[in-house]
Design an enzyme around this catalytic site. Sequence first.
Site, mmCIF file in Angstrom:
data_model
loop_
_atom_site.group_PDB
_atom_site.id
_atom_site.type_symbol
_atom_site.label_atom_id
_atom_site.label_comp_id
_atom_site.label_asym_id
_atom_site.label_seq_id
_atom_site.Cartn_x
_atom_site.Cartn_y
_atom_site.Cartn_z
ATOM 1 N N CYS A 180 -0.269 -2.100 15.461
ATOM 2 C CA CYS A 180 -0.192 -2.129 13.951
ATOM 3 C C CYS A 180 -0.823 -3.205 13.211
ATOM 4 O O CYS A 180 -0.893 -4.518 13.441
ATOM 5 C CB CYS A 180 1.420 -2.006 13.777
ATOM 6 S SG CYS A 180 1.594 -1.669 11.860
ATOM 7 N N SER A 224 9.938 5.220 16.000
ATOM 8 C CA SER A 224 8.803 5.026 16.584
ATOM 9 C C SER A 224 8.725 4.706 17.909
ATOM 10 O O SER A 224 9.055 3.675 18.302
ATOM 11 C CB SER A 224 7.838 3.799 15.777
ATOM 12 O OG SER A 224 7.651 4.326 14.393
ATOM 13 N N LEU A 225 8.574 5.597 18.773
ATOM 14 C CA LEU A 225 8.856 5.506 20.054
ATOM 15 C C LEU A 225 7.687 4.658 20.872
ATOM 16 O O LEU A 225 7.776 3.731 21.458
ATOM 17 C CB LEU A 225 9.582 6.806 21.016
ATOM 18 C CG LEU A 225 10.205 6.446 21.960
ATOM 19 C CD1 LEU A 225 11.723 5.646 21.756
ATOM 20 C CD2 LEU A 225 10.651 7.843 22.637
ATOM 21 N N HIS A 226 6.725 5.571 21.175
ATOM 22 C CA HIS A 226 5.539 5.367 21.435
ATOM 23 C C HIS A 226 5.262 4.892 23.003
ATOM 24 O O HIS A 226 4.326 4.472 23.449
ATOM 25 C CB HIS A 226 4.766 4.010 20.930
ATOM 26 C CG HIS A 226 4.754 4.212 19.326
ATOM 27 N ND1 HIS A 226 4.293 5.268 18.780
ATOM 28 C CD2 HIS A 226 4.941 3.433 18.414
ATOM 29 C CE1 HIS A 226 4.264 5.067 17.521
ATOM 30 N NE2 HIS A 226 4.654 4.002 17.093
ATOM 31 N N SER A 253 11.453 5.920 8.843
ATOM 32 C CA SER A 253 11.042 5.637 9.976
ATOM 33 C C SER A 253 11.271 4.380 10.534
ATOM 34 O O SER A 253 11.308 3.492 9.625
ATOM 35 C CB SER A 253 9.358 6.001 10.010
ATOM 36 O OG SER A 253 8.837 5.803 11.199
ATOM 37 N N GLY A 306 5.793 -2.367 6.613
ATOM 38 C CA GLY A 306 7.398 -2.865 6.610
ATOM 39 C C GLY A 306 8.081 -1.971 7.439
ATOM 40 O O GLY A 306 7.954 -1.015 7.846
ATOM 41 N N GLU A 307 9.359 -2.709 7.876
ATOM 42 C CA GLU A 307 10.491 -1.900 8.649
ATOM 43 C C GLU A 307 11.673 -1.616 7.737
ATOM 44 O O GLU A 307 12.097 -2.480 7.425
ATOM 45 C CB GLU A 307 10.837 -2.847 9.894
ATOM 46 C CG GLU A 307 12.085 -2.472 10.672
ATOM 47 C CD GLU A 307 11.843 -0.815 10.928
ATOM 48 O OE1 GLU A 307 11.019 -0.627 11.446
ATOM 49 O OE2 GLU A 307 12.965 -0.215 10.736
ATOM 50 N N CYS A 341 4.339 -5.174 16.586
ATOM 51 C CA CYS A 341 4.013 -4.068 17.228
ATOM 52 C C CYS A 341 2.307 -4.350 17.384
ATOM 53 O O CYS A 341 1.909 -4.660 16.527
ATOM 54 C CB CYS A 341 4.058 -2.620 16.707
ATOM 55 S SG CYS A 341 5.865 -2.371 16.394
ATOM 56 N N CYS A 369 -1.658 2.441 6.937
ATOM 57 C CA CYS A 369 -1.251 1.369 6.132
ATOM 58 C C CYS A 369 -1.263 0.063 6.627
ATOM 59 O O CYS A 369 -1.304 -0.409 8.031
ATOM 60 C CB CYS A 369 0.178 1.531 5.377
ATOM 61 S SG CYS A 369 0.442 2.327 4.142
ATOM 62 N N GLU A 386 0.654 -1.353 -0.022
ATOM 63 C CA GLU A 386 -0.017 0.084 -0.004
ATOM 64 C C GLU A 386 0.947 1.216 -0.077
ATOM 65 O O GLU A 386 1.866 1.155 0.561
ATOM 66 C CB GLU A 386 -0.868 0.125 1.291
ATOM 67 C CG GLU A 386 -1.912 -1.068 1.561
ATOM 68 C CD GLU A 386 -2.348 -1.412 2.721
ATOM 69 O OE1 GLU A 386 -2.782 -0.243 3.437
ATOM 70 O OE2 GLU A 386 -2.673 -2.523 3.135
ATOM 71 N N CYS A 437 5.438 -7.576 7.726
ATOM 72 C CA CYS A 437 6.197 -7.016 8.779
ATOM 73 C C CYS A 437 6.602 -7.947 9.656
ATOM 74 O O CYS A 437 5.600 -8.795 10.021
ATOM 75 C CB CYS A 437 6.029 -5.750 9.711
ATOM 76 S SG CYS A 437 7.021 -4.910 10.413
ATOM 77 N N ASN A 450 -4.860 4.864 15.819
ATOM 78 C CA ASN A 450 -5.845 4.583 14.881
ATOM 79 C C ASN A 450 -6.293 3.340 15.212
ATOM 80 O O ASN A 450 -5.412 2.183 15.241
ATOM 81 C CB ASN A 450 -5.100 4.495 13.565
ATOM 82 C CG ASN A 450 -5.852 5.071 12.259
ATOM 83 O OD1 ASN A 450 -7.152 4.733 12.038
ATOM 84 N ND2 ASN A 450 -5.385 5.796 11.625
ATOM 85 N N CYS A 498 3.815 7.862 0.982
ATOM 86 C CA CYS A 498 4.184 7.419 2.094
ATOM 87 C C CYS A 498 4.269 6.025 1.316
ATOM 88 O O CYS A 498 3.370 5.219 0.979
ATOM 89 C CB CYS A 498 3.036 7.163 3.112
ATOM 90 S SG CYS A 498 3.008 6.176 4.516
HETATM 91 N N1 SAH Z 1 8.099 0.110 10.731
HETATM 92 C C1 SAH Z 1 8.556 1.458 10.754
HETATM 93 C C2 SAH Z 1 7.815 1.878 9.643
HETATM 94 C C3 SAH Z 1 6.083 1.992 10.028
HETATM 95 S S1 SAH Z 1 5.676 3.582 9.826
HETATM 96 C C4 SAH Z 1 8.415 2.106 12.188
HETATM 97 O O1 SAH Z 1 8.161 1.250 13.019
HETATM 98 O O2 SAH Z 1 8.643 3.176 12.202
HETATM 99 C C5 SAH Z 1 4.264 3.413 10.596
HETATM 100 C C6 SAH Z 1 4.003 4.236 11.743
HETATM 101 O O3 SAH Z 1 2.666 4.342 12.079
HETATM 102 C C7 SAH Z 1 4.973 3.879 12.703
HETATM 103 O O4 SAH Z 1 5.372 5.187 13.926
HETATM 104 C C8 SAH Z 1 3.748 3.090 13.533
HETATM 105 O O5 SAH Z 1 4.248 2.660 14.982
HETATM 106 C C9 SAH Z 1 2.660 3.759 13.468
HETATM 107 N N2 SAH Z 1 1.337 3.124 13.460
HETATM 108 C C10 SAH Z 1 1.257 1.753 13.431
HETATM 109 N N3 SAH Z 1 -0.211 1.421 13.872
HETATM 110 C C11 SAH Z 1 -0.745 2.459 14.147
HETATM 111 C C12 SAH Z 1 -1.922 2.801 14.692
HETATM 112 N N4 SAH Z 1 -2.796 1.854 14.635
HETATM 113 N N5 SAH Z 1 -2.152 3.974 14.991
HETATM 114 C C13 SAH Z 1 -1.442 5.019 14.879
HETATM 115 N N6 SAH Z 1 -0.179 4.908 14.506
HETATM 116 C C14 SAH Z 1 0.302 3.583 13.958
#
Ligand code: SAH
Length: 344
Positions: free
Chosen positions: A119, A214-216, A191, A159-160, A116, A333, A92, A112, A290, A105
């Site tokens: 995701c 992507s810290l979170h 990212s 993907g990563e 996570c 995505c 996508e 992947c 999301n 994007c």
């Molecule tokens: N694998 C890489 C690239 C993916 S980027 C990474 O982890 O950075 C996609 C971004 O969207 C990442 O920051 C991911 O953590 C975030 N993401 C994934 N699922 C999500 C969701 N349900 N709501 C909001 N952000 C999300």
Amino acid sequence: MKRDIKSLSYEELNNEIISIGLPKFRSKQIFEWLHKFGVSSFDEMSNISKDLRAKLSNSFFISSCEIEQRFVSEIDGTVKYLFRLYDGEYVESVIMKYKYGYTICVSSQVGCKMGCTFCASTLAGFQRNLEAGEIESQLHSAQSDLNIRISNIVLMGIGEPLDNYDNVVKFFHNVNHENGLNISMRNITVSTCGIVPRIYDLMDEELPVTLTISLHAPNDEIRSRTMPVNNKWGIEEIIKACRAYIEKTNRRVSFEYTLINHVNDSKECALELAGRLNGMLCHVNLIPVNDVEERGNVRSTDKNIHKFSDVLKMNGINATIRRTLGSDINASCGQLRRKRNEVE
Ligand code: SAH
């Protein structure tokens, strides 16, 4: 087995051309057809002789992304594509329009491995890496379909990217090449969920791309609950790598922080995060999570999102709340590919 000619670097293409006894200027012509014009067949290369086209097509194919589905947001014009690859896999991409131009994007892998918990990309499993040419083809297909020029790229699709390091770096060089799309590396954002050794590798390439993490979560306990990769490389190691990256490249690093209700959105979390990032040349993007059906994560309230942002700012950390685009077309995505797999 034929190889993908679009996934060769300029130098690799040049070596192939020389090895079949052709003059160097042919490399430039062929590279332009592939990368500047994004052709999908050798027959479109009108200044290349039939003979040479036949020779090329004996050894090579041209990777492409066929449009399987397209969704256009009625709210903000965001466009989302489901692309079919040569082997029937799907990825996508999303095109967003900003004041300064179009951003794409792109996906970097089919699926992947990172797992996570919030995701969608990881749910349908991992199939394979994308070739450099397939990452780039997402731009070519979208540009010609919408008749636009894309100026910015974020690797935030499926993907990563740092788990497909060599192809991603080759993609940077090809998309930046003056005989190709000529997109500045400063307009590229990569990212990662935090593959620490590859962050150091990227740092050593000294490319002016923007790094986003992507810290979170502000600590290992919370982060490991949602991001299994954290068990391998914890927050301390990630931050250390980022500080080194900033030191060496002089570029600001960004952190993505997805806010999930009652998981990582408390005032204490904000304070702890501010402490970790203290004194760093960085920026925090706050993203309301999301909802992905199977995941059951609930987005933070608007009040908490603003509070979180205020705490960061009061503690000297740059922060913005990410505007949501394409909310009516499931623009984040991983969701389409998964649905498609369910149908088949
Ligand atoms: N694998 C890489 C690239 C993916 S980027 C990474 O982890 O950075 C996609 C971004 O969207 C990442 O920051 C991911 O953590 C975030 N993401 C994934 N699922 C999500 C969701 N349900 N709501 C909001 N952000 C999300």
